[in-house]
Scaffold this motif. Sequence first.
Motif, PDB file in Angstrom:
ATOM      1  N   PRO A   1       0.842  -1.203   0.000  1.00 25.58           N
ATOM      2  CA  PRO A   1       0.000   0.000   0.000  1.00 25.58           C
ATOM      3  C   PRO A   1       0.881   1.259   0.000  1.00 25.58           C
ATOM      4  O   PRO A   1       2.086   1.147  -0.056  1.00 25.58           O
ATOM      5  CB  PRO A   1      -0.771  -0.139   1.310  1.00 25.58           C
ATOM      6  N   SER A   2       0.319   2.416   0.115  1.00 19.43           N
ATOM      7  CA  SER A   2       1.119   3.644   0.151  1.00 19.43           C
ATOM      8  C   SER A   2       1.536   3.999   1.569  1.00 19.43           C
ATOM      9  O   SER A   2       2.526   4.706   1.776  1.00 19.43           O
ATOM     10  CB  SER A   2       0.358   4.812  -0.484  1.00 19.43           C
ATOM     11  N   THR A   3       0.774   3.540   2.552  1.00 15.82           N
ATOM     12  CA  THR A   3       1.150   3.719   3.947  1.00 15.82           C
ATOM     13  C   THR A   3       0.880   2.413   4.668  1.00 15.82           C
ATOM     14  O   THR A   3      -0.004   1.635   4.289  1.00 15.82           O
ATOM     15  CB  THR A   3       0.354   4.853   4.633  1.00 15.82           C
TER      16      THR A   3
ATOM     17  N   SER B   1      21.242   0.334 -16.851  1.00 12.27           N
ATOM     18  CA  SER B   1      21.375   0.178 -15.407  1.00 12.27           C
ATOM     19  C   SER B   1      20.586   1.196 -14.599  1.00 12.27           C
ATOM     20  O   SER B   1      20.606   1.137 -13.376  1.00 12.27           O
ATOM     21  CB  SER B   1      22.853   0.256 -15.013  1.00 12.27           C
ATOM     22  N   LYS B   2      19.899   2.119 -15.253  1.00 10.66           N
ATOM     23  CA  LYS B   2      19.148   3.115 -14.494  1.00 10.66           C
ATOM     24  C   LYS B   2      18.084   2.420 -13.667  1.00 10.66           C
ATOM     25  O   LYS B   2      17.534   1.385 -14.045  1.00 10.66           O
ATOM     26  CB  LYS B   2      18.494   4.117 -15.434  1.00 10.66           C
ATOM     27  N   LEU B   3      17.798   3.011 -12.500  1.00  8.69           N
ATOM     28  CA  LEU B   3      16.765   2.486 -11.619  1.00  8.69           C
ATOM     29  C   LEU B   3      15.449   3.203 -11.882  1.00  8.69           C
ATOM     30  O   LEU B   3      15.419   4.423 -12.012  1.00  8.69           O
ATOM     31  CB  LEU B   3      17.170   2.677 -10.162  1.00  8.69           C
ATOM     32  N   THR B   4      14.360   2.442 -11.961  1.00  7.94           N
ATOM     33  CA  THR B   4      13.008   2.994 -11.995  1.00  7.94           C
ATOM     34  C   THR B   4      12.385   2.709 -10.646  1.00  7.94           C
ATOM     35  O   THR B   4      12.281   1.545 -10.241  1.00  7.94           O
ATOM     36  CB  THR B   4      12.168   2.372 -13.113  1.00  7.94           C
ATOM     37  N   PHE B   5      11.977   3.772  -9.946  1.00  5.89           N
ATOM     38  CA  PHE B   5      11.491   3.662  -8.581  1.00  5.89           C
ATOM     39  C   PHE B   5       9.972   3.661  -8.510  1.00  5.89           C
ATOM     40  O   PHE B   5       9.285   4.280  -9.348  1.00  5.89           O
ATOM     41  CB  PHE B   5      11.997   4.837  -7.736  1.00  5.89           C
ATOM     42  N   GLY B   6       9.436   3.022  -7.478  1.00  2.64           N
ATOM     43  CA  GLY B   6       8.047   3.200  -7.110  1.00  2.64           C
ATOM     44  C   GLY B   6       7.889   4.501  -6.344  1.00  2.64           C
ATOM     45  O   GLY B   6       8.864   5.204  -6.064  1.00  2.64           O
ATOM     46  N   LYS B   7       6.649   4.810  -5.964  1.00  3.78           N
ATOM     47  CA  LYS B   7       6.365   6.078  -5.299  1.00  3.78           C
ATOM     48  C   LYS B   7       6.685   6.050  -3.815  1.00  3.78           C
ATOM     49  O   LYS B   7       6.642   7.078  -3.143  1.00  3.78           O
ATOM     50  CB  LYS B   7       4.901   6.468  -5.502  1.00  3.78           C
ATOM     51  N   GLY B   8       6.959   4.881  -3.277  1.00  4.80           N
ATOM     52  CA  GLY B   8       7.334   4.796  -1.882  1.00  4.80           C
ATOM     53  C   GLY B   8       6.171   4.459  -0.975  1.00  4.80           C
ATOM     54  O   GLY B   8       5.013   4.743  -1.276  1.00  4.80           O
ATOM     55  N   ILE B   9       6.497   3.827   0.138  1.00  9.76           N
ATOM     56  CA  ILE B   9       5.504   3.532   1.168  1.00  9.76           C
ATOM     57  C   ILE B   9       6.037   4.067   2.485  1.00  9.76           C
ATOM     58  O   ILE B   9       7.209   3.875   2.798  1.00  9.76           O
ATOM     59  CB  ILE B   9       5.210   2.037   1.275  1.00  9.76           C
TER      60      ILE B   9
END
Lengths: 114, 113
Positions: free
Chosen positions: A8-10, A100-108
Motif C-alpha cells: 500500500p502507500s502507507t 542500469s538506471k533504476l526505476t522507482f516506485g512512489k514509496g511507502i
Amino acid sequence: GENVEQHPSTLSVQEGDSAVIKCTYSDSASNYFPWYKQELGKRPQLIIDIRSNVGEKKDQRIAVTLNKTAKHFSLHITETQPEDSAVYFCAASKGPGANSKLTFGKGITLSVRP
Amino acid sequence: DTGVSQDPRHKITKRGQNVTFRCDPISEHNRLYWYRQTLGQGPEFLTYFQNEAQLEKSRLLSDRFSAERPKGSFSTLEIQRTEQGDSAMYLCASSTGRNNEQFFGPGTRLTVL
C-alpha cells in the motif's frame, strides 16, 4: 518503459510485528530489484537487493522475495522497531549493463507504533 | 567520509537564473547517476555516466539541463534559466558497474522562487 508500483502507500504496524511491502513491475527484462530506506531529510539508503536468478534473500530482520512469473517482489521486515519507521522505495532495472538506471516506485511510509 | 558527496546541500535561486551542482562519487566507482526527487515521489532518473561518457539521458532532461563528467571523477549538473517546476531534490548516485548497487549522496535541494 518500466513501470514500478508499490502497495500500500502507507503501513502502520505495532512494534514487534512483521511488515510486508509489495511492488510490481512491468518489464519482464528487468533483472535487478533493490530496496531503499529513506528517513526524513536523508539520502536513500540501500538496504537489500535481489537479482532475477534468486527467489529469496535474507539479511538479519529483512528479507526480499521475487516472483518473476507474476512480476512482483516484496520486502519483509520482522520484529519491527520504531527506528524502522521511514519511507521505503522499491526499484527495478535491467542492469548492470547498459540499461542500469533504476526505476522507482512512489514509496511507502512505514510507521512502527511503540 | 568515503561516501557520495554533493555540493551545495541547499540552493535558493530566482526564476531565470542558472545553477550548477556538483557530485563526487565513491572513488572507485566508474558509474555516476543523476536523479530528481519531488515531494512524495520516488527518485526519477535523469542521466548517467560511465567514466566520462554520458550514456543515457532521460526525456525529462530538457535542453536547459546539461551534465558533465570531464575526467571521469566528479560530475556537474547545470540548469539554465531555472523555472519553478525545477524545484526538487537532485540526487547523485554511484556504482562500480559490476553489480548495479547504487549508493546515493545526500542530495542538493533546489528552491526556485
